[in-house]
Design a protein around this motif. Sequence first.
Motif, short mmCIF file in Angstrom:
data_model
loop_
_atom_site.label_atom_id
_atom_site.label_comp_id
_atom_site.label_asym_id
_atom_site.label_seq_id
_atom_site.Cartn_x
_atom_site.Cartn_y
_atom_site.Cartn_z
N SER B 340 -30.23 -53.81 112.39
CA SER B 340 -30.56 -55.15 111.89
C SER B 340 -31.78 -55.16 110.99
CB SER B 340 -30.76 -56.15 113.04
OG SER B 340 -30.65 -55.56 114.27
N THR B 341 -32.84 -54.47 111.40
CA THR B 341 -34.03 -54.52 110.55
C THR B 341 -33.81 -53.71 109.29
OG1 THR B 341 -35.28 -54.69 112.57
CG2 THR B 341 -36.52 -54.27 110.56
N GLY B 342 -33.15 -52.53 109.43
CA GLY B 342 -32.78 -51.77 108.24
C GLY B 342 -31.97 -52.66 107.31
N GLY B 343 -31.02 -53.39 107.89
CA GLY B 343 -30.18 -54.28 107.10
C GLY B 343 -30.98 -55.38 106.43
N LEU B 344 -31.92 -55.96 107.19
CA LEU B 344 -32.73 -57.04 106.59
C LEU B 344 -33.54 -56.53 105.41
CD1 LEU B 344 -34.05 -59.09 109.63
CD2 LEU B 344 -32.56 -59.86 107.80
N PHE B 345 -34.13 -55.35 105.56
CA PHE B 345 -34.89 -54.79 104.44
C PHE B 345 -33.98 -54.55 103.25
CE2 PHE B 345 -38.32 -53.41 107.46
CZ PHE B 345 -39.32 -54.14 106.86
N LEU B 346 -32.77 -54.10 103.54
CA LEU B 346 -31.81 -53.87 102.47
C LEU B 346 -31.53 -55.19 101.74
CD1 LEU B 346 -29.87 -51.91 101.14
CD2 LEU B 346 -28.22 -52.38 102.92
N CYS B 347 -31.31 -56.25 102.51
CA CYS B 347 -31.01 -57.55 101.91
C CYS B 347 -32.18 -58.02 101.05
CB CYS B 347 -30.74 -58.59 102.99
SG CYS B 347 -29.25 -58.25 103.90
N ILE B 348 -33.38 -57.90 101.59
CA ILE B 348 -34.53 -58.34 100.80
C ILE B 348 -34.68 -57.48 99.55
CG2 ILE B 348 -37.03 -58.63 100.84
CD1 ILE B 348 -36.72 -59.16 103.85
N GLY B 349 -34.39 -56.18 99.71
CA GLY B 349 -34.48 -55.28 98.57
C GLY B 349 -33.53 -55.69 97.46
N ILE B 350 -32.34 -56.14 97.85
CA ILE B 350 -31.34 -56.52 96.85
C ILE B 350 -31.86 -57.68 96.00
CG2 ILE B 350 -29.08 -57.62 96.63
CD1 ILE B 350 -28.22 -55.88 99.03
N ILE B 351 -32.45 -58.65 96.69
CA ILE B 351 -32.94 -59.82 95.94
C ILE B 351 -34.22 -59.48 95.18
CG2 ILE B 351 -34.35 -60.91 97.73
CD1 ILE B 351 -31.82 -62.78 95.73
N TYR B 352 -35.00 -58.57 95.74
CA TYR B 352 -36.25 -58.17 95.07
C TYR B 352 -35.95 -57.46 93.76
CZ TYR B 352 -40.65 -55.75 94.24
OH TYR B 352 -41.81 -55.28 93.66
N GLU B 353 -34.90 -56.65 93.80
CA GLU B 353 -34.53 -55.91 92.60
C GLU B 353 -34.16 -56.88 91.46
OE1 GLU B 353 -31.44 -53.06 93.46
OE2 GLU B 353 -31.06 -52.91 91.31
N ARG B 354 -33.59 -58.04 91.83
CA ARG B 354 -33.17 -58.99 90.79
C ARG B 354 -34.33 -59.85 90.31
NH1 ARG B 354 -28.97 -57.50 93.36
NH2 ARG B 354 -26.80 -58.05 93.05
#
Lengths: 487, 511
Positions: B340-354
């Motif tokens: 879950s936390t790995g996933g949350l960081f991934l999600c935030i990373g996706i939006i951060y990249e944009r």
Amino acid sequence: MMSQPTVPQLFWVEVAPFVVLCIWALAIILADLFLPAERRRVALPLGFLGVVLIAYLSIQAFEIPGNPFGGMLTLDTFAFFCIVVILVGGGLTILISPRYVQREHIPHGEYTALLLFAMLGMILLAVSNELITLLLSLEILSLSLYILTGIERHNPRSSEAALKYFLLGAFSTAFLIMGIAFLYGATGSTFLVTIAERLPAAGQQSALWVFVGFGLILAGFCFKLALAPLHMWAPDVYEGAPTPITAFIATGSKVAGFAALWHVVMSLADWQAMTQNTFYVLWIIAVFSMVIGNFAAIVQKNIKRLLAYSSIAHSGYILITILVIASVPAVRTNATQALLYYLMAYMLMNLLAFGVAIACGRKGDSNIEHYAGLARTSPLLAAAMALAMLSLTGVPPTVGFVGKFYIFSAAIQAGYLELAIIGLLASVVSAVYYLRVIVVMYMHEPSREAAETAREPVGAANSLALLVSSVMIILLGIFPFWFLGLK
Amino acid sequence: MLSIIIFLPLLGAVILALTVRRKESTFPRWGSLTVSLITFILSLALLTRYDPTAIGFQFEEQCSWVPAWGISYHLGIDGLSLLLVLLTNLLTTISILSSFTAIKHRQKEYYIFMLILQTGILGTFLALDLFLFYIFWELMLIPLYFLIGIWGSADRIYATMKFILYTMTGSVLMLVGILMLYFKSVAAFGHGTFDLVKLYELGLGAHEQFWMFLALFFAFAIKVPLFPLHTWLPDAHTEAPTAGSIILAGVLLKTGVYGILRFCIPLFPLAARQLAPAISWLAIVAIIYGALTALAQKDAKRLVAYSSVSHMGFIILGIFAFNLQSVSGGIIQMINHGISTGGLFLCIGIIYERRHTRLMSDFGGLAQNLHKYAVLTMIIMLSSVGLPGLNGFIGEFLIILGVFKHNILYAVFATSGVILAAVYLLTMYQKIFFGPNDNPKNQKLADLRSHELWALIPLVLLAFWIGLYPKPFLNIIEPASNAIVQTMQTPHTSETPSRFMVEAVHELPPR
């Protein structure tokens, strides 16, 4: 003790490394005199050849343990390892020299010959078993290094460093001589073996003299080894001396100094009255060196000064082994091995760091900021420097880690738990400045000037030295017993 | 087999270092993805051949390394390390996938460090020799140091130095502890050994155990991180590149818990029992403090970082309750937290990249145009909250159940952490995804691209799998947690462990 050798040929084999090295160095000076100017570059390769030859002769000489020169020298396993380390260091120093010598217009012949003389002093120091021999070897070594420090005559920093080194060095030699006189006065001998034999019979008065003598000798060694609180000269000398010479002072003279200190301590260690008193002094010196060296290094901006303070700290780590040897006989073998291993490790890591500093240094400048973005402009040099820094920090799987592991395991085995904890925490502090070099190389952008101007090529000899030391740092880190299993 | 799994990524890194010359080459990303995928598949093969009923370590490999010091190259795997190895390989693959577009400069070095990091972590989980363990433990620091320092965001150098100094301080104290233990083994066996299996048999007195436990525990507690040693974590997590955060939160923190389970408790059970109350209270403080601090964050990544402090507190609390449910819950929660936390960081990373911002106030109403992204993020967020039916619930439920039996007061405090988690995570979700989408920069954002989708889907599937049918996982965990409980000799040992496990599973909500 003074028995004359009966088999002349054996005698020759035993002293061959020392005699041949001396002749070789003289020959290089002479050759330099007669060669035309453009051919004089041959001195450095000749010097390297000499080191290889001496290595071969040393292996021959150490086939059988012996005491040539009427017992003044002792060819034992300990000395053998010290000589191996010194020769490896000397060879690598010669390999990293050519570009620098060329760039700074240092006379090749004198440079090489003095380097070999310094090396002669070092290997003699490692085998000397008698105080006068020890003193003379130390002087051969020191005088050569004083001159080498000042050999860049056009550079005022070099001259300043040489003068500082010489004045303070002469001062410390006086301490050493005084100490030797006290020991001689107390026991009537300058042979370490005889001193050890006569100590138990020493009376109250003599015992006091031995303490004073040992204290003075220790002070002399503290200077030579740049141990706190007698370390003040090191940063200035390291900064001013030609970089390959800095490397050699930082490594070779430390190895030789610790070897000699080991001999002296071993002769006194078994004396009942000594053990309780020596260790406390050594304990304090070790702690001071580790703490002062590591904290002072944090604020340094010049790579040579940084490595100078780091070498003070490393002397502190190494002194722990001497302390253990002096005070806990049960751990003596382990601690001696730790000492030898660390000397080798220390030699390799420092020569690698200095080798890179030479390869990417510009004329008269060794500021760390100039390494900015080195990982982009010359990735291999940056990788080598990073390896050296990680090894100095003591990160596995490098030789620096195994060395620290060995030293601190000896300390814990001997019951110096607090000392081990202080030392290890000090090495965490060291991570701050070692890793800062990596930060600059890998995480800062290269300056425009650096990115545009092509660096001068590293040169085959220096590349070889960097490659050899990098590979050894990793291999000895993974297979530590390759080194200690030699003999 | 284990050696191949450990060193395959390193081999990949070496090959990558030696071959690729061109700057714009796409080989590093595809090559490293392939290597980590193969490693993952190999570890799945390990799973199929693993016998969950057997006791002790499996697939052991041992050969002498430095005989004079009693050091051997000794590897082995049990239920605990098996799951963590799988998690490591899965998350490394996912984070490499997630870096495809995020990492634009110095790609080759980046993927080399990722692969070395994978080797370091795998070695840490598989080493059964303390010396070997220490080497891998330190080895994993270095690549992460570079990953944060080179590819991180604005304050990266401060964060990476803080991270490495904290962990190194812990490491050197651990080294002292290991050496003390070694010399105890010299005294006990006549010859020293670093072999963990042999050291388990070392019967130490309570006083000796106390200091060695502390030395080792300190290092592990920094890694976990346990309050008050957690201050490196928010900086490191926030500044690291997305992949770095995923690995840090997902796997690296678990090495601390793993160390406690593998070394601290079995080697020093008396000290563990003695110190358990103090550690439990620290864990409770971490749960509540982490949650409250998370509540106050404006930066989404920092919020998730503090939520990690809180969640890791849960795991520690569970483990130090020393009963079968709580320990099993702690172990499975390690996996859940990784997902879950790995996933949350991934999600935030996706939006951060944009958008290149992590501030929640910069977003709002994203659910209106980013449909796939919103749905997947919601599932992962809810799994972190601990919604029944998703993985987080299983772990938290087991932990609280176990802790409740151990000490009601602890359980009451811990439960408040669950409630707070719902508050801060739902608030975060609300701020980012709901409300009006009035920022023009957010109106034209692209939805998930295929590689991002592929990175998220395995995590979502796992979240459902563990949430709905945790039995296969619990079967693997059971022997490991049972061993811990037996070591501690809790009053529950008279009851058969498997019955306990069955009970625990039956108490779960109907599927």
